[in-house]
Enzyme design. Structure first.
Site, mmCIF file in Angstrom:
data_model
loop_
_atom_site.group_PDB
_atom_site.id
_atom_site.type_symbol
_atom_site.label_atom_id
_atom_site.label_comp_id
_atom_site.label_asym_id
_atom_site.label_seq_id
_atom_site.Cartn_x
_atom_site.Cartn_y
_atom_site.Cartn_z
ATOM 1 N N LYS A 193 -12.366 -5.645 -4.975
ATOM 2 C CA LYS A 193 -13.449 -4.667 -5.024
ATOM 3 C C LYS A 193 -12.926 -3.243 -5.143
ATOM 4 C CE LYS A 193 -14.515 -4.210 0.020
ATOM 5 N NZ LYS A 193 -13.271 -3.628 0.407
ATOM 6 N N LYS A 237 0.824 -1.213 0.000
ATOM 7 C CA LYS A 237 0.000 0.000 0.000
ATOM 8 C C LYS A 237 0.856 1.261 0.000
ATOM 9 C CE LYS A 237 -4.406 -1.623 1.813
ATOM 10 N NZ LYS A 237 -5.479 -1.437 2.795
ATOM 11 N N LYS A 279 -5.836 -11.494 -7.872
ATOM 12 C CA LYS A 279 -7.128 -11.742 -7.254
ATOM 13 C C LYS A 279 -8.147 -10.674 -7.658
ATOM 14 C CE LYS A 279 -8.783 -12.567 -2.619
ATOM 15 N NZ LYS A 279 -8.514 -12.513 -1.190
#
Ligand code: TRP
Length: 331
Positions: A198, A113, A195
């Site tokens: 969302k 991140k 993966k």
């Protein structure tokens, strides 16, 4: 015998999508029968990256309505919002004081991140795993259903529980990861090596739970496959294998059955069929959602009850912790 406790959470970011449903929500629904379940929407985690306040607020209602539309029953499970129970932040502070910076430096998600948010590597992002540990330990959860990407965070929660217990005295249940029996990973539609997420910037990478039929058709039509033609699961063909996995989960047909069904057919027919299968699968959920999302009073009531239930359990743990570390109880 008392039921064992489950706690799990989702961040209100991006759009809940079919991978969340298959990988998390669907098993959350099942677990309600056997366990004492706490399902939290972690809004405090979400602000570790910049959020538009208006969108965040709306999204929290959307997500709670989707939890319920998926079959999570507020009569059986506590559904609540993290910021409604201040004990999460309070316990996180105490746990911060027994967490080593070395442990946080090792967190792979923090490193990832940080690369993505180079202009906003804030302290919250850094101590995020400690807040997550607080979420879990406050409720004395026995099991935590999490995806592979959260295993390292759960490991930290276990270490912190054990550390606190041995520094002071037995206080926290040491949580275990809960691995669902069918652990299929749903991959991105355009980049099937990663993966399905969302929060992906490219909305064509996922089927949102609220996507309209035409959007679903278009996204599946565009999904990456390969220059081969057979409808066959093959580790070397991640695109088609991912679509087959989704088809198989929804229809409960085996890979072999699917292969037989599409023996003399091409990608187009398979994809057309898959799109319709997904549309039908999501229809009841979408209908439930519309009804629930429009009933603001009902949603407020669910959140109020959830908060009260969570608060009772959280306060018990927090006052124990405060006592053990030597804080004077206020009179
Ligand atoms: N960190 C988790 C995620 O991003 C969300 C989360 C926060 C969570 N607190 C939790 C999951 C507690 C399980 C238990 O997916």
């Amino acid at each position: 015998m008392e039921k064992k406790r489950i706690l799990s959470g989702i961040q209100p970011s991006g759009n809940l999508m079919i991978g969340n449903y298959i990988g998390a929500l669907k098993s959350w629904v099942k677990m309600q029968e056997e366990y004492d379940c706490y399902y939290v929407l972690v809004d405090m985690h979400a602000i570790t990256v910049r959020q538009d306040p208006k969108i965040l607020r709306r999204r929290c209602y959307d997500f709670i309505a989707l939890y319920i539309a998926s079959g999570i029953d507020p009569e059986k499970s506590a559904i609540f919002i993290q910021s409604h129970v201040s004990a999460h932040a309070e316990l996180a502070w105490v746990l911060n004081c027994i967490t080593y910076t070395g442990e946080l430096n090792r967190m792979t998600q923090f490193k990832e991140k940080s690369v993505k948010n180079i202009k906003n590597i804030n302290a919250g992002l850094y101590t995020y795993p400690v807040l997550m540990a607080a979420d879990i330990l406050l409720y004395q959860a026995h099991f935590v259903p999490v995806g592979h990407d959260q295993k390292q965070h759960l490991e930290l929660a276990r270490d912190l529980a054990q550390r606190f217990n041995s520094l002071y005295s037995d206080t926290f249940t040491v949580p275990k990861p809960y691995i669902p029996k069918v652990g299929a990973r749903i991959m991105s539609l355009q980049e099937p090596e990663k993966k399905m997420s969302k929060s992906d910037e490219n909305i064509n990478n996922y089927i949102a739970l609220l996507d309209e039929p035409d959007i679903i058709r278009a996204k599946i039509r565009r999904a990456v496959t390969d220059s081969n033609t057979s409808i066959e699961y093959d580790n070397n063909r991640p695109g088609i294998s991912n679509l087959i996995t989704i088809y198989s989960i929804i229809t409960e047909k085996s890979f072999d059955e699917i292969k037989d069904d599409f023996k003399n057919k091409g990608y187009k027919e398979f994809k057309d069929d898959l799109a319709e299968v997904i549309i039908e699968y999501l229809k009841p959920l979408q209908n439930n959602y519309k009804r629930i999302r429009n009933d603001k009073q009902y949603l407020e009531d669910v959140l109020k009850n959830g908060k009260e239930q969570a608060f009772r359990s959280a306060r018990k743990t927090l006052s124990k912790v405060y006592r053990k570390v030597g804080f004077i109880q206020p009179t």
